[in-house]
Design a protein around this motif. Sequence first.
Motif, PDB file in Angstrom:
ATOM      1  N   UNK A  30      16.378  27.747 -10.077  1.00 18.77           N
ATOM      2  CA  UNK A  30      15.934  28.293  -8.758  1.00 18.77           C
ATOM      3  C   UNK A  30      14.694  28.036  -8.162  1.00 18.77           C
ATOM      4  N   UNK A  31      14.247  28.909  -7.265  1.00 13.61           N
ATOM      5  CA  UNK A  31      13.041  28.807  -6.601  1.00 13.61           C
ATOM      6  C   UNK A  31      11.791  28.831  -7.674  1.00 13.61           C
ATOM      7  N   UNK A  32      10.616  28.554  -7.206  1.00 14.86           N
ATOM      8  CA  UNK A  32       9.360  28.730  -7.877  1.00 14.86           C
ATOM      9  C   UNK A  32       9.327  29.964  -8.442  1.00 14.86           C
ATOM     10  N   UNK A  33       8.769  29.905  -9.818  1.00 13.71           N
ATOM     11  CA  UNK A  33       8.650  30.992 -10.561  1.00 13.71           C
ATOM     12  C   UNK A  33       7.527  31.444 -10.824  1.00 13.71           C
ATOM     13  N   UNK A  34       7.076  32.909 -10.679  1.00  9.72           N
ATOM     14  CA  UNK A  34       5.854  33.520 -10.467  1.00  9.72           C
ATOM     15  C   UNK A  34       5.475  33.693 -12.109  1.00  9.72           C
ATOM     16  N   UNK A  35       6.421  34.444 -12.561  1.00 11.91           N
ATOM     17  CA  UNK A  35       6.078  34.753 -14.018  1.00 11.91           C
ATOM     18  C   UNK A  35       7.549  34.895 -14.722  1.00 11.91           C
ATOM     19  N   UNK A  81       4.355  28.537 -17.964  1.00 16.16           N
ATOM     20  CA  UNK A  81       4.895  28.497 -19.374  1.00 16.16           C
ATOM     21  C   UNK A  81       6.325  28.457 -19.524  1.00 16.16           C
ATOM     22  N   UNK A  82       6.611  27.777 -20.794  1.00 14.54           N
ATOM     23  CA  UNK A  82       8.048  27.812 -21.241  1.00 14.54           C
ATOM     24  C   UNK A  82       8.252  28.220 -22.733  1.00 14.54           C
ATOM     25  N   UNK A  83       7.320  28.779 -23.077  1.00 16.88           N
ATOM     26  CA  UNK A  83       7.491  29.530 -24.550  1.00 16.88           C
ATOM     27  C   UNK A  83       6.284  30.481 -24.521  1.00 16.88           C
ATOM     28  N   UNK A  84       6.606  31.449 -25.773  1.00 20.23           N
ATOM     29  CA  UNK A  84       5.948  32.613 -26.029  1.00 20.23           C
ATOM     30  C   UNK A  84       5.887  32.679 -27.629  1.00 20.23           C
ATOM     31  N   UNK A  85       4.744  33.134 -28.153  1.00 18.14           N
ATOM     32  CA  UNK A  85       4.856  33.369 -29.688  1.00 18.14           C
ATOM     33  C   UNK A  85       4.849  34.982 -29.828  1.00 18.14           C
ATOM     34  N   UNK A 112       7.531  36.211 -39.437  1.00 20.16           N
ATOM     35  CA  UNK A 112       7.498  37.303 -38.269  1.00 20.16           C
ATOM     36  C   UNK A 112       6.721  36.546 -37.181  1.00 20.16           C
ATOM     37  N   UNK A 113       6.225  35.508 -37.162  1.00 20.16           N
ATOM     38  CA  UNK A 113       5.687  34.901 -36.100  1.00 20.16           C
ATOM     39  C   UNK A 113       6.704  33.736 -35.646  1.00 20.16           C
ATOM     40  N   UNK A 114       7.148  34.181 -34.204  1.00 15.54           N
ATOM     41  CA  UNK A 114       8.239  33.372 -33.687  1.00 15.54           C
ATOM     42  C   UNK A 114       7.993  32.810 -32.375  1.00 15.54           C
ATOM     43  N   UNK A 115       8.346  31.477 -32.221  1.00 18.92           N
ATOM     44  CA  UNK A 115       7.999  30.956 -30.964  1.00 18.92           C
ATOM     45  C   UNK A 115       9.311  30.980 -30.114  1.00 18.92           C
ATOM     46  N   UNK A 116       9.386  31.723 -29.037  1.00 10.71           N
ATOM     47  CA  UNK A 116      10.401  31.889 -28.360  1.00 10.71           C
ATOM     48  C   UNK A 116      10.374  30.929 -27.026  1.00 10.71           C
ATOM     49  N   UNK A 117      11.181  29.781 -26.863  1.00  4.73           N
ATOM     50  CA  UNK A 117      11.152  28.703 -25.841  1.00  4.73           C
ATOM     51  C   UNK A 117      12.403  28.785 -24.872  1.00  4.73           C
ATOM     52  N   UNK A 118      12.278  28.331 -23.899  1.00  3.64           N
ATOM     53  CA  UNK A 118      13.293  28.281 -22.848  1.00  3.64           C
ATOM     54  C   UNK A 118      13.223  27.327 -21.849  1.00  3.64           C
ATOM     55  N   UNK A 119      14.507  27.268 -21.229  1.00  5.54           N
ATOM     56  CA  UNK A 119      14.299  26.146 -20.091  1.00  5.54           C
ATOM     57  C   UNK A 119      14.301  26.800 -18.871  1.00  5.54           C
ATOM     58  N   UNK A 120      13.672  25.887 -17.644  1.00 10.44           N
ATOM     59  CA  UNK A 120      13.229  26.455 -16.289  1.00 10.44           C
ATOM     60  C   UNK A 120      14.523  26.720 -15.845  1.00 10.44           C
ATOM     61  N   UNK A 121      14.640  28.048 -15.162  1.00 13.30           N
ATOM     62  CA  UNK A 121      15.756  28.207 -14.267  1.00 13.30           C
ATOM     63  C   UNK A 121      15.909  27.260 -13.162  1.00 13.30           C
TER      64      UNK A 121
END
Length: 113
Positions: free
Chosen positions: A37-42, A68-72, A26-35
């Motif tokens: 576009x412009x600077x990302x705040x959150x 960040x580009x991932x979250x658990x 149940x412990x899952x690391x979600x990872x993503x690539x930066x969009x």
Amino acid sequence: MTGEISLIIIPGVPVIVNTTKQVTSGIVVVAWELPLACAIDKYTVYYREVIFLEVKSKWHSVTVNGHETSYTLHLSCKKEYDVAVTSWSDHRESNLSDSKIWNFKTGEGNDDT
């Protein structure tokens, strides 16, 4: 007559890089690539349980720092989930409906939730 034109810029959509259909616990690391576009705040990570094929619980969400580009996530074991990520810039959120949804099942590992 001279009028002003306002442009509303919607931030780009982050792309989840996870592709596996089964995770071990149940412990899952979600990872993503930066969009692109412009600077990302959150970011906002959305997740929901899939109860049946077309029956899904409501979206839950957590806010993640823009650097960040991932979250658990700590999810229940032996369940199916959908996860999506949106980005925020200048108080505007990318559209959840434009986000890639990652669907997966959690395994029988330790359930810390």
